[in-house]
Design a protein around this motif. Structure first.
Motif, PDB file in Angstrom:
ATOM      1  N   SER A 118       0.834  -1.201   0.000  1.00  0.00           N
ATOM      2  CA  SER A 118       0.000   0.000   0.000  1.00  0.00           C
ATOM      3  C   SER A 118       0.861   1.240   0.000  1.00  0.00           C
ATOM      4  O   SER A 118       2.061   1.204   0.282  1.00  0.00           O
ATOM      5  CB  SER A 118      -0.925   0.031   1.231  1.00  0.00           C
ATOM      6  N   ILE A 119       0.208   2.348  -0.319  1.00  0.00           N
ATOM      7  CA  ILE A 119       0.793   3.677  -0.174  1.00  0.00           C
ATOM      8  C   ILE A 119      -0.198   4.503   0.623  1.00  0.00           C
ATOM      9  O   ILE A 119      -1.412   4.419   0.393  1.00  0.00           O
ATOM     10  CB  ILE A 119       1.107   4.306  -1.545  1.00  0.00           C
ATOM     11  N   SER A 120       0.302   5.267   1.596  1.00  0.00           N
ATOM     12  CA  SER A 120      -0.595   6.027   2.462  1.00  0.00           C
ATOM     13  C   SER A 120       0.093   7.305   2.886  1.00  0.00           C
ATOM     14  O   SER A 120       1.299   7.475   2.701  1.00  0.00           O
ATOM     15  CB  SER A 120      -0.992   5.210   3.695  1.00  0.00           C
ATOM     16  N   LEU A 121      -0.697   8.235   3.436  1.00  0.00           N
ATOM     17  CA  LEU A 121      -0.153   9.482   3.963  1.00  0.00           C
ATOM     18  C   LEU A 121      -0.312   9.534   5.466  1.00  0.00           C
ATOM     19  O   LEU A 121      -1.348   9.115   6.005  1.00  0.00           O
ATOM     20  CB  LEU A 121      -0.822  10.690   3.305  1.00  0.00           C
ATOM     21  N   VAL A 122       0.738  10.062   6.126  1.00  0.00           N
ATOM     22  CA  VAL A 122       0.824  10.087   7.581  1.00  0.00           C
ATOM     23  C   VAL A 122       1.136  11.502   8.029  1.00  0.00           C
ATOM     24  O   VAL A 122       1.995  12.173   7.455  1.00  0.00           O
ATOM     25  CB  VAL A 122       1.950   9.136   8.060  1.00  0.00           C
ATOM     26  N   ASP A 123       0.436  11.986   9.060  1.00  0.00           N
ATOM     27  CA  ASP A 123       0.761  13.247   9.715  1.00  0.00           C
ATOM     28  C   ASP A 123       1.837  12.959  10.756  1.00  0.00           C
ATOM     29  O   ASP A 123       1.585  12.289  11.768  1.00  0.00           O
ATOM     30  CB  ASP A 123      -0.497  13.825  10.369  1.00  0.00           C
TER      31      ASP A 123
END
Length: 329
Positions: A118-123
């Motif tokens: 997967s590819i995801s965005l994280v704060d």
């Protein structure tokens, strides 16, 4: 699972390994189930790609999602806008604005041995980093898989969340508890379809402790989609194969479309998606996110559920789009 062939492009436009691992050092990275070499490879892959700052990193090896780790905490709700444009089955698109504090962000690639890539965005604030920090070599990054705020996996399943102040989850003692953001990691790793994602939600208690209560948007490459909300302690799911769905920060379960459109951002999304029959080009999808951006929009991202193309705009610099790719199939 699939090994990655990610490429980062700058575009100008108008948005348990098979053998037993050696545990990584304990200073940070509580989720890590990596060998020492895998942990170092993960940290060495960190690259700064934008002065938001926005980073990218490839997580090598395995991680544990059941550990006690970081979780979002907030005194005020996240303000986000999401949509799924599913009218064109050859290019279904999932879009999302993350509207929050001026924190650094991370594009994270993961390919767990027993799950989907997967590819995801994280704060990165929730790993303890401020915008002024240099995260290079910091082992807290090894907990990044625990905090996907939105993402796409190799099966073409996309997920995202937004605050819903009315949401209430009442624990069922027969089910394990999972954090309200970490549930997205379980979905990305374990689900190939919306139906499988909903089954994961149904098997868990959602824990909103310490952070804003949330609701969720799911969509997959087949054109299926669903909203997941928690009303009066009950999980409510709205599913189907409609040409589009939208989500902001107002509850939708049991609410008619006319009332939903009293919310300005929802109305802007719905009007545009109605007019297009739920069909969106990559440029059109980013333009739609731009139309509902707020002063505190931190990132805007579109996921093509058929091709795996991921496009990110950082800090509303709409003329600069960063392209990544998550192979799907």
């Amino acid at each position: 699972m699939r090994r990655f062939g990610f490429v980062l492009l700058l575009v100008l436009t108008s948005c348990t390994p098979a053998s037993s691992p050696t545990p990584a050092p304990s200073a940070g990275g509580t989720a890590s189930r990596q060998s020492a070499a895998e942990a170092e490879a993960t940290l060495a892959s960190l690259r700064r790609v934008d002065d938001l700052p926005l980073y990218e990193m490839t997580y090598t090896g395995d991680y544990e999602t059941a550990v006690s780790g970081p979780a979002p905490t907030a005194a005020a709700p996240f303000g986000c806008s999401l949509f799924a444009a599913l009218g064109d089955r050859s290019h279904p698109v999932f879009g999302r604005n993350f509207d929050w504090d001026p924190n650094p962000a991370l594009v994270l690639r993961a390919d767990p041995p027993d799950g989907h890539a997967s590819i995801s965005l994280v704060d990165l604030r929730y790993l303890g980093f401020s915008a002024a920090d240099d995260p290079r070599g910091d082992r807290r990054l090894l907990d990044a898989p625990l905090l996907p705020f939105d993402g796409l996996n190799e099966r073409g399943l996309a997920v995202g969340m937004a605050a819903d102040e009315s949401a209430r989850s009442v624990p069922d003692p027969s089910k394990p508890a999972v954090g309200s953001v970490r549930i997205l990691r379980l979905v990305l790793d374990q689900a190939a379809t919306v139906d499988e994602a909903l089954a994961i939600f149904a098997r868990h208690n959602l824990d909103f402790t310490g952070g804003p209560p949330l609701h969720y948007l799911l969509a997959d490459a087949s054109g299926a989609s669903a909203l997941v909300e928690y009303t009066d302690g009950q999980q409510r799911v709205e599913r189907g194969t409609t040409p589009w769905r939208a989500l902001t920060n107002v509850p939708l379960a049991g609410v008619g479309e006319e009332e939903r459109r009293h919310d300005r951002r929802y109305r802007l999304l719905a009007d545009a998606l109605d007019a297009s029959g739920g069909r969106m080009t990559e440029v059109g999808a980013m333009d739609l996110l731009r139309s509902v951006a707020q002063p505190h929009t931190r990132w805007s991202v579109t996921y093509d559920l058929a091709t795996g193309q991921v496009r990110v705009v950082a800090g509303q610099r709409w003329q600069t789009v960063y392209s990544f790719r998550q192979p799907v199939g």
